[in-house]
Motif scaffolding. Structure first.
Motif, PDB file in Angstrom:
ATOM      1  N   GLY A   1      -7.979   5.963  26.942  1.00  0.00           N
ATOM      2  CA  GLY A   1      -6.839   5.475  26.183  1.00  0.00           C
ATOM      3  C   GLY A   1      -5.958   6.607  25.709  1.00  0.00           C
ATOM      4  O   GLY A   1      -6.270   7.781  25.872  1.00  0.00           O
ATOM      5  N   GLU A   2      -4.866   6.221  25.103  1.00  0.00           N
ATOM      6  CA  GLU A   2      -3.894   7.205  24.627  1.00  0.00           C
ATOM      7  C   GLU A   2      -4.435   7.973  23.427  1.00  0.00           C
ATOM      8  O   GLU A   2      -5.163   7.441  22.589  1.00  0.00           O
ATOM      9  CB  GLU A   2      -2.596   6.465  24.259  1.00  0.00           C
ATOM     10  CG  GLU A   2      -1.487   7.321  23.666  1.00  0.00           C
ATOM     11  CD  GLU A   2      -0.978   8.360  24.649  1.00  0.00           C
ATOM     12  OE1 GLU A   2       0.034   8.104  25.325  1.00  0.00           O
ATOM     13  OE2 GLU A   2      -1.577   9.456  24.713  1.00  0.00           O
ATOM     14  N   ASN A   3      -4.065   9.250  23.369  1.00  0.00           N
ATOM     15  CA  ASN A   3      -4.405  10.101  22.238  1.00  0.00           C
ATOM     16  C   ASN A   3      -3.155  10.882  21.859  1.00  0.00           C
ATOM     17  O   ASN A   3      -2.523  11.505  22.714  1.00  0.00           O
ATOM     18  CB  ASN A   3      -5.545  11.060  22.598  1.00  0.00           C
ATOM     19  CG  ASN A   3      -5.916  11.949  21.421  1.00  0.00           C
ATOM     20  OD1 ASN A   3      -6.179  11.460  20.335  1.00  0.00           O
ATOM     21  ND2 ASN A   3      -5.938  13.249  21.638  1.00  0.00           N
ATOM     22  N   VAL A   4      -2.789  10.817  20.600  1.00  0.00           N
ATOM     23  CA  VAL A   4      -1.573  11.494  20.133  1.00  0.00           C
ATOM     24  C   VAL A   4      -1.950  12.562  19.109  1.00  0.00           C
ATOM     25  O   VAL A   4      -2.623  12.265  18.124  1.00  0.00           O
ATOM     26  CB  VAL A   4      -0.596  10.476  19.515  1.00  0.00           C
ATOM     27  CG1 VAL A   4       0.643  11.200  18.981  1.00  0.00           C
ATOM     28  CG2 VAL A   4      -0.187   9.430  20.543  1.00  0.00           C
ATOM     29  N   GLU A   5      -1.530  13.772  19.376  1.00  0.00           N
ATOM     30  CA  GLU A   5      -1.750  14.888  18.461  1.00  0.00           C
ATOM     31  C   GLU A   5      -0.427  15.249  17.792  1.00  0.00           C
ATOM     32  O   GLU A   5       0.616  15.296  18.459  1.00  0.00           O
ATOM     33  CB  GLU A   5      -2.288  16.106  19.214  1.00  0.00           C
ATOM     34  CG  GLU A   5      -3.627  15.884  19.904  1.00  0.00           C
ATOM     35  CD  GLU A   5      -4.777  15.879  18.917  1.00  0.00           C
ATOM     36  OE1 GLU A   5      -5.839  15.330  19.257  1.00  0.00           O
ATOM     37  OE2 GLU A   5      -4.611  16.424  17.808  1.00  0.00           O
ATOM     38  N   GLN A   6      -0.472  15.519  16.491  1.00  0.00           N
ATOM     39  CA  GLN A   6       0.750  15.797  15.731  1.00  0.00           C
ATOM     40  C   GLN A   6       0.568  17.060  14.912  1.00  0.00           C
ATOM     41  O   GLN A   6      -0.461  17.254  14.262  1.00  0.00           O
ATOM     42  CB  GLN A   6       1.062  14.603  14.818  1.00  0.00           C
ATOM     43  CG  GLN A   6       2.333  14.741  14.016  1.00  0.00           C
ATOM     44  CD  GLN A   6       2.699  13.462  13.277  1.00  0.00           C
ATOM     45  OE1 GLN A   6       2.136  12.394  13.520  1.00  0.00           O
ATOM     46  NE2 GLN A   6       3.640  13.554  12.359  1.00  0.00           N
ATOM     47  N   HIS A   7       1.605  17.904  14.914  1.00  0.00           N
ATOM     48  CA  HIS A   7       1.567  19.164  14.169  1.00  0.00           C
ATOM     49  C   HIS A   7       2.949  19.471  13.598  1.00  0.00           C
ATOM     50  O   HIS A   7       3.961  19.142  14.213  1.00  0.00           O
ATOM     51  CB  HIS A   7       1.163  20.317  15.100  1.00  0.00           C
ATOM     52  CG  HIS A   7      -0.188  20.153  15.682  1.00  0.00           C
ATOM     53  ND1 HIS A   7      -1.341  20.437  14.986  1.00  0.00           N
ATOM     54  CD2 HIS A   7      -0.574  19.689  16.897  1.00  0.00           C
ATOM     55  CE1 HIS A   7      -2.374  20.174  15.758  1.00  0.00           C
ATOM     56  NE2 HIS A   7      -1.939  19.720  16.915  1.00  0.00           N
ATOM     57  N   PRO A   8       3.044  20.098  12.433  1.00  0.00           N
ATOM     58  CA  PRO A   8       1.916  20.458  11.567  1.00  0.00           C
ATOM     59  C   PRO A   8       1.489  19.276  10.704  1.00  0.00           C
ATOM     60  O   PRO A   8       2.152  18.250  10.697  1.00  0.00           O
ATOM     61  CB  PRO A   8       2.513  21.572  10.712  1.00  0.00           C
ATOM     62  CG  PRO A   8       3.947  21.170  10.562  1.00  0.00           C
ATOM     63  CD  PRO A   8       4.323  20.528  11.871  1.00  0.00           C
ATOM     64  N   ASN A  31       5.518   5.194  27.626  1.00  0.00           N
ATOM     65  CA  ASN A  31       6.950   5.317  27.871  1.00  0.00           C
ATOM     66  C   ASN A  31       7.810   4.970  26.663  1.00  0.00           C
ATOM     67  O   ASN A  31       9.017   4.802  26.772  1.00  0.00           O
ATOM     68  CB  ASN A  31       7.357   4.456  29.070  1.00  0.00           C
ATOM     69  CG  ASN A  31       6.939   3.005  28.893  1.00  0.00           C
ATOM     70  OD1 ASN A  31       6.512   2.600  27.824  1.00  0.00           O
ATOM     71  ND2 ASN A  31       7.058   2.231  29.950  1.00  0.00           N
ATOM     72  N   TYR A  32       7.171   4.839  25.513  1.00  0.00           N
ATOM     73  CA  TYR A  32       7.918   4.530  24.300  1.00  0.00           C
ATOM     74  C   TYR A  32       7.383   5.382  23.171  1.00  0.00           C
ATOM     75  O   TYR A  32       6.169   5.399  22.927  1.00  0.00           O
ATOM     76  CB  TYR A  32       7.793   3.046  23.961  1.00  0.00           C
ATOM     77  CG  TYR A  32       8.494   2.646  22.696  1.00  0.00           C
ATOM     78  CD1 TYR A  32       7.785   2.144  21.618  1.00  0.00           C
ATOM     79  CD2 TYR A  32       9.873   2.779  22.570  1.00  0.00           C
ATOM     80  CE1 TYR A  32       8.420   1.777  20.451  1.00  0.00           C
ATOM     81  CE2 TYR A  32      10.521   2.422  21.403  1.00  0.00           C
ATOM     82  CZ  TYR A  32       9.787   1.921  20.345  1.00  0.00           C
ATOM     83  OH  TYR A  32      10.431   1.569  19.197  1.00  0.00           O
ATOM     84  N   PHE A  33       8.300   6.097  22.492  1.00  0.00           N
ATOM     85  CA  PHE A  33       7.876   7.105  21.512  1.00  0.00           C
ATOM     86  C   PHE A  33       8.714   6.968  20.234  1.00  0.00           C
ATOM     87  O   PHE A  33       9.788   7.552  20.117  1.00  0.00           O
ATOM     88  CB  PHE A  33       8.023   8.508  22.116  1.00  0.00           C
ATOM     89  CG  PHE A  33       7.372   8.643  23.468  1.00  0.00           C
ATOM     90  CD1 PHE A  33       8.103   8.442  24.621  1.00  0.00           C
ATOM     91  CD2 PHE A  33       6.022   8.946  23.569  1.00  0.00           C
ATOM     92  CE1 PHE A  33       7.508   8.536  25.872  1.00  0.00           C
ATOM     93  CE2 PHE A  33       5.410   9.057  24.819  1.00  0.00           C
ATOM     94  CZ  PHE A  33       6.151   8.844  25.964  1.00  0.00           C
ATOM     95  N   PRO A  34       8.213   6.226  19.273  1.00  0.00           N
ATOM     96  CA  PRO A  34       8.950   6.083  18.007  1.00  0.00           C
ATOM     97  C   PRO A  34       8.467   7.065  16.955  1.00  0.00           C
ATOM     98  O   PRO A  34       7.348   7.595  17.026  1.00  0.00           O
ATOM     99  CB  PRO A  34       8.597   4.647  17.595  1.00  0.00           C
ATOM    100  CG  PRO A  34       7.210   4.443  18.127  1.00  0.00           C
ATOM    101  CD  PRO A  34       7.103   5.295  19.377  1.00  0.00           C
ATOM    102  N   ALA A  91       4.344   8.241  17.354  1.00  0.00           N
ATOM    103  CA  ALA A  91       3.499   7.253  18.015  1.00  0.00           C
ATOM    104  C   ALA A  91       3.896   7.160  19.476  1.00  0.00           C
ATOM    105  O   ALA A  91       4.989   7.598  19.875  1.00  0.00           O
ATOM    106  CB  ALA A  91       3.615   5.890  17.342  1.00  0.00           C
ATOM    107  N   ALA A  92       3.007   6.598  20.262  1.00  0.00           N
ATOM    108  CA  ALA A  92       3.275   6.420  21.686  1.00  0.00           C
ATOM    109  C   ALA A  92       2.663   5.110  22.143  1.00  0.00           C
ATOM    110  O   ALA A  92       1.636   4.675  21.610  1.00  0.00           O
ATOM    111  CB  ALA A  92       2.702   7.586  22.488  1.00  0.00           C
TER     112      ALA A  92
END
Lengths: 111, 117
Positions: A1-8, A31-34, A91-92
């Motif tokens: 599944g999807e995994n989203v990493e965010q920094h900082p 294909n969608y990134f809010p 998010a994705a």
């Protein structure tokens, strides 16, 4: 599944400076990134989004860039103001599948 | 923009009781609604996907018998926390997407802060 990493995870900037928050995702089918802004005790509020057929989108002081090859996207806030202080989430998702969120960035704009 | 209304905004209940949270899409039809839980200083974790007229799809580790979801109409989904315990205390948030298009924006309710004492 999807995994989203965010920094900082936290970011402090002086009023008037720019703030940049970066996210990477793992599923090339997304294909969608809010981007959402969440103030204390409230639900997330959509501030800008981008779809995979676009590389950049701007709305006044806020812009988002997307690099599909590298699977990363970024939020840029220019001329920051104290009221921009909040937690920001990227998010994705693919089509209408549930959004997968990053862990959030706490932005503090210092007057 | 589209509006999603969530009610109540906060609730305090005793251990062992049940609490119902409502999520309404006010100006669009939402064939799919999502329920999230958010602990302090953490991200939103998807609990379940609520489909109008069918059973909800729960994420791994979420007890379907404890978190009852009903999506009886295109504008209303409810989450009932049954036999609540203090560890269920959290911020619960619903989200809805306009069912008419592909990959449309997801709008969130105001959230419900549940405190179980």
């Amino acid at each position: 599944g999807e995994n989203v990493e965010q920094h900082p995870s936290t970011l402090s900037v002086q009023e008037g400076d720019s703030a940049v928050i970066k996210c990477t995702y793992s599923d090339s089918a997304s294909n969608y990134f809010p981007w959402y802004k969440q103030e204390l005790g409230k639900g997330p509020q959509l501030i800008i989004d981008i779809r995979s057929n676009v590389g950049e989108k701007k709305d006044q002081r806020i812009a988002v860039t997307l690099n599909k090859t590298a699977k990363h996207f970024s939020l840029h806030i220019t001329e920051t103001q104290p009221e921009d202080s909040a937690v920001y989430f990227c998010a994705a998702s693919e089509r209408n599948t549930p959004l997968v969120f990053g862990k959030g960035t706490r932005l503090s704009v210092i007057a | 923009g589209a509006v999603v209304s969530q009610h109540p905004s906060w609730v305090i209940c005793k251990s062992g009781t049940s609490v119902k949270i409502e999520c309404r899409s006010l100006d669009f039809q939402a064939t799919t609604m999502f329920w999230y839980r958010q602990f302090p200083k953490q991200s939103l974790m998807l609990m379940a996907t609520s489909n109008e007229g069918s059973k909800a799809t729960y994420e791994q580790g979420v007890e379907k018998d404890k978190f009852l979801i009903n999506h009886a109409s295109l504008t209303l989904s409810t989450l009932t926390v049954t036999s609540a315990h203090p560890e269920d205390s959290s911020f619960y948030i619903c989200s809805a997407r306009d069912g008419r298009g592909l990959n449309t924006e997801a709008f969130f309710g105001q959230g419900t802060r549940l405190t179980v004492v």
